[in-house]
Motif scaffolding. Structure first.
Motif, PDB file in Angstrom:
ATOM      1  N   CYS A 116       5.200   9.959 -16.887  1.00  0.00           N
ATOM      2  CA  CYS A 116       4.114   9.077 -16.292  1.00  0.00           C
ATOM      3  C   CYS A 116       3.662   9.414 -17.692  1.00  0.00           C
ATOM      4  O   CYS A 116       2.930   8.701 -18.433  1.00  0.00           O
ATOM      5  CB  CYS A 116       2.778   9.451 -14.727  1.00  0.00           C
ATOM      6  N   ALA A 117       3.081  10.674 -18.220  1.00  0.00           N
ATOM      7  CA  ALA A 117       1.795  11.088 -19.229  1.00  0.00           C
ATOM      8  C   ALA A 117       2.866  10.779 -20.695  1.00  0.00           C
ATOM      9  O   ALA A 117       1.541  10.587 -21.710  1.00  0.00           O
ATOM     10  CB  ALA A 117       2.823  12.352 -18.897  1.00  0.00           C
ATOM     11  N   GLN A 118       4.489  10.047 -19.952  1.00  0.00           N
ATOM     12  CA  GLN A 118       5.226   9.489 -21.574  1.00  0.00           C
ATOM     13  C   GLN A 118       4.816   7.913 -21.610  1.00  0.00           C
ATOM     14  O   GLN A 118       5.151   7.504 -22.696  1.00  0.00           O
ATOM     15  CB  GLN A 118       5.915  10.127 -21.629  1.00  0.00           C
ATOM     16  N   GLY A 119       4.214   7.473 -20.676  1.00  0.00           N
ATOM     17  CA  GLY A 119       3.652   6.594 -20.584  1.00  0.00           C
ATOM     18  C   GLY A 119       4.959   4.743 -19.655  1.00  0.00           C
ATOM     19  O   GLY A 119       4.329   4.302 -20.168  1.00  0.00           O
ATOM     20  N   ALA A 120       5.531   5.633 -18.484  1.00  0.00           N
ATOM     21  CA  ALA A 120       6.619   5.225 -17.989  1.00  0.00           C
ATOM     22  C   ALA A 120       5.522   5.418 -17.144  1.00  0.00           C
ATOM     23  O   ALA A 120       4.506   5.812 -16.604  1.00  0.00           O
ATOM     24  CB  ALA A 120       8.072   5.930 -17.453  1.00  0.00           C
ATOM     25  N   GLU A 121       6.163   4.161 -15.665  1.00  0.00           N
ATOM     26  CA  GLU A 121       5.324   4.184 -14.239  1.00  0.00           C
ATOM     27  C   GLU A 121       6.521   4.595 -13.086  1.00  0.00           C
ATOM     28  O   GLU A 121       7.418   3.964 -13.323  1.00  0.00           O
ATOM     29  CB  GLU A 121       5.036   2.493 -13.922  1.00  0.00           C
ATOM     30  N   VAL A 122       5.883   4.715 -12.250  1.00  0.00           N
ATOM     31  CA  VAL A 122       6.645   5.967 -11.634  1.00  0.00           C
ATOM     32  C   VAL A 122       6.321   5.640 -10.375  1.00  0.00           C
ATOM     33  O   VAL A 122       4.829   5.890  -9.981  1.00  0.00           O
ATOM     34  CB  VAL A 122       7.125   7.130 -11.898  1.00  0.00           C
ATOM     35  N   SER A 123       7.618   5.395  -9.158  1.00  0.00           N
ATOM     36  CA  SER A 123       6.588   4.974  -7.791  1.00  0.00           C
ATOM     37  C   SER A 123       7.968   5.872  -7.084  1.00  0.00           C
ATOM     38  O   SER A 123       9.062   5.935  -7.126  1.00  0.00           O
ATOM     39  CB  SER A 123       6.617   3.411  -7.109  1.00  0.00           C
ATOM     40  N   VAL A 124       6.953   6.792  -5.958  1.00  0.00           N
ATOM     41  CA  VAL A 124       7.926   7.877  -5.362  1.00  0.00           C
ATOM     42  C   VAL A 124       8.312   6.799  -4.232  1.00  0.00           C
ATOM     43  O   VAL A 124       6.911   6.807  -3.038  1.00  0.00           O
ATOM     44  CB  VAL A 124       7.264   9.093  -5.458  1.00  0.00           C
ATOM     45  N   VAL A 125       8.901   6.908  -3.622  1.00  0.00           N
ATOM     46  CA  VAL A 125       9.941   6.933  -2.192  1.00  0.00           C
ATOM     47  C   VAL A 125      10.787   8.302  -1.747  1.00  0.00           C
ATOM     48  O   VAL A 125      11.083   8.443  -2.473  1.00  0.00           O
ATOM     49  CB  VAL A 125      10.815   6.104  -1.851  1.00  0.00           C
ATOM     50  N   ARG A 126       9.727   8.870  -1.056  1.00  0.00           N
ATOM     51  CA  ARG A 126       9.597  10.306  -0.517  1.00  0.00           C
ATOM     52  C   ARG A 126      11.009  10.154   0.939  1.00  0.00           C
ATOM     53  O   ARG A 126      10.210  10.151   1.900  1.00  0.00           O
ATOM     54  CB  ARG A 126       8.288  10.743  -0.165  1.00  0.00           C
ATOM     55  N   VAL A 127      11.931  11.555   0.484  1.00  0.00           N
ATOM     56  CA  VAL A 127      12.621  11.856   1.687  1.00  0.00           C
ATOM     57  C   VAL A 127      11.317  12.413   3.257  1.00  0.00           C
ATOM     58  O   VAL A 127      10.655  13.519   2.475  1.00  0.00           O
ATOM     59  CB  VAL A 127      13.730  12.705   1.325  1.00  0.00           C
ATOM     60  N   ALA A 128      10.782  11.869   4.209  1.00  0.00           N
ATOM     61  CA  ALA A 128       9.990  12.297   5.054  1.00  0.00           C
ATOM     62  C   ALA A 128      10.039  13.699   5.604  1.00  0.00           C
ATOM     63  O   ALA A 128      11.963  13.447   6.148  1.00  0.00           O
ATOM     64  CB  ALA A 128       9.716  11.106   5.513  1.00  0.00           C
ATOM     65  N   ASP A 129       9.207  14.185   5.977  1.00  0.00           N
ATOM     66  CA  ASP A 129       9.696  15.828   6.911  1.00  0.00           C
ATOM     67  C   ASP A 129       7.941  15.528   7.577  1.00  0.00           C
ATOM     68  O   ASP A 129       6.839  14.232   7.350  1.00  0.00           O
ATOM     69  CB  ASP A 129      10.142  16.638   5.766  1.00  0.00           C
ATOM     70  N   ASP A 130       7.501  17.048   7.707  1.00  0.00           N
ATOM     71  CA  ASP A 130       6.271  17.348   8.685  1.00  0.00           C
ATOM     72  C   ASP A 130       5.101  17.266   8.002  1.00  0.00           C
ATOM     73  O   ASP A 130       3.824  17.852   8.237  1.00  0.00           O
ATOM     74  CB  ASP A 130       6.234  17.555   9.489  1.00  0.00           C
TER      75      ASP A 130
END
Length: 391
Positions: free
Chosen positions: A50-64
């Protein structure tokens, strides 16, 4: 390994013009507040991209442990609807960047990930954190299917690339090596502690080989300055859930039995980035006494080398690869005399310690997060260009 190996392989298409505009990456994997090496990796990589200009969306492996930051969705292990939602989220990006490690995904040997990959309509790369040398048959099949379904497999060492390409049915041209990233200290090393610190850190669990160093301290604690062995880090959450603090308490008792309790310290805090950098800088020597002879990628090792500190490690493959030019000393897994000798040499020979630290600093630039994130972005743009060329 002080420079990134070229992404171009002899079998790849000719280099295409770069894709114009900002690339949107969808990152699937664990991330903070989960406590794990892959979670820290995802956090650092996405932040630097992101700092380098990309757009990053995270899909997180869920836990507690909840979710924070750039998380746009969660993958719940064992949920078919969750797989569909995860796949849809990744398909709204330009490139899917997927983390893979043992136990990360649901199903048998994580085969739930295959459902995600098979539903992708965008180019994808999978970063493999663990490559078993002797996998179970289904475990081998899952990793081979992942390699066949994604556009590229990324590994973090040449040792991992060789195991994957020679031990699995995986096309060599599809496997890319990008080193494990680490944080380069911004400040010069501060005042040294009055007692030299021998340091091991990371999530505490059996297999880290800490017993080796505790037993070796009988022959090291009388070195100049009366060094102490510091074991820093929380107990691994999975280990804690199963056994509580049994392992840590056993190590404390071992230090007492060996008569070195005053030279062995346990710090059970979780170290954030700034605290960890300061801790690494405080060490006279970092020791990685791992039991495993198959360890192909170690974030702790990368942090130690980039931190510019001398390293003593058992001869697991990633250590053999990274320390071969002089940034550390390798010892046999069951050779206590060699471990004692290596620790004493680093602690008592300033020229040797200085030469090791200098070699570590020479290697550091090619492993800093800005370089690693740049390599992932270049690979993402390449995958988009290749997909565009096929249309």
């Amino acid at each position: 390994m002080n420079t990134l190996p070229p992404l171009q392989s002899p079998y790849a298409r000719p280099v295409l013009p770069p894709v114009a505009g900002k690339v949107r990456f969808g990152l699937l994997g664990t991330c903070p507040p989960t406590l794990s090496g892959p979670a820290r990796f995802s956090d650092h990589l996405s932040a630097e991209m992101c700092a380098q200009g990309a757009e990053v969306s995270v899909v997180r492996v869920a836990d507690d442990s909840g979710s924070v930051g750039r998380v746009v969705g969660e993958l719940f292990n064992g949920s078919a609807s969750s797989v569909a939602e995860c796949t849809a989220s990744l398909n709204r990006c330009d490139v899917a960047l997927i983390q893979h490690d043992d136990g990360m995904y649901g199903g048998t040997h994580g085969d739930q990930l295959l459902d995600v990959l098979e539903g992708l309509r965008v180019p994808s790369m999978v970063t493999v954190h663990t490559v078993p040398k002797n996998p179970a048959p289904h475990q081998r099949w899952v990793l081979e299917r992942i390699a066949a379904t994604t556009d590229r497999i990324v590994v973090m060492s040449e040792a991992a690339r060789e195991v994957l390409c020679s031990g699995y049915a995986v096309e060599r041209r599809r496997v890319i090596t990008i080193p494990r990233g680490a944080t380069v200290p911004l400040e010069p090393r501060g005042k040294r502690p009055s007692r030299p610190i021998i340091l091991t850190w990371g999530l505490l669990r059996p297999g880290k080989g800490i017993e080796r160093v505790i037993e070796a301290m009988r022959f090291v604690h009388d070195a100049p300055g009366h060094p102490r062995y510091l074991v820093a880090g929380r107990t691994d959450p999975k280990e804690h859930a199963a056994e509580g603090e049994t392992y840590r308490n056993g190590l404390i008792e071992l230090a007492r039995r060996e008569g070195v309790a005053d030279s062995v310290t346990f710090d059970g805090r979780y170290y954030g980035d700034a605290m960890l950098t300061e801790l690494i800088q405080s060490a006279a020597v970092i020791v990685l006494p791992y039991d495993s002879t198959d360890h192909l990628a170690s974030g702790v090792l990368a942090d130690a080398v980039v931190g510019g500190r001398p390293v003593v490690a058992t001869g697991f493959p990633h250590a053999v690869e990274m320390l071969c030019t002089g940034a550390g000393i390798l010892v046999g897994h069951d050779d206590q005399a060699a471990l004692v000798s290596a620790l004493r040499r680093v602690l008592t020979d300033p020229r040797l310690a200085g030469a090791m630290a200098a070699e570590a600093r020479r290697l550091a630039p090619g492993m800093q997060w800005s370089v690693v994130a740049g390599a992932y972005q270049r690979l993402g743009r390449r995958l988009l260009s290749e997909r565009r060329a096929r249309v």
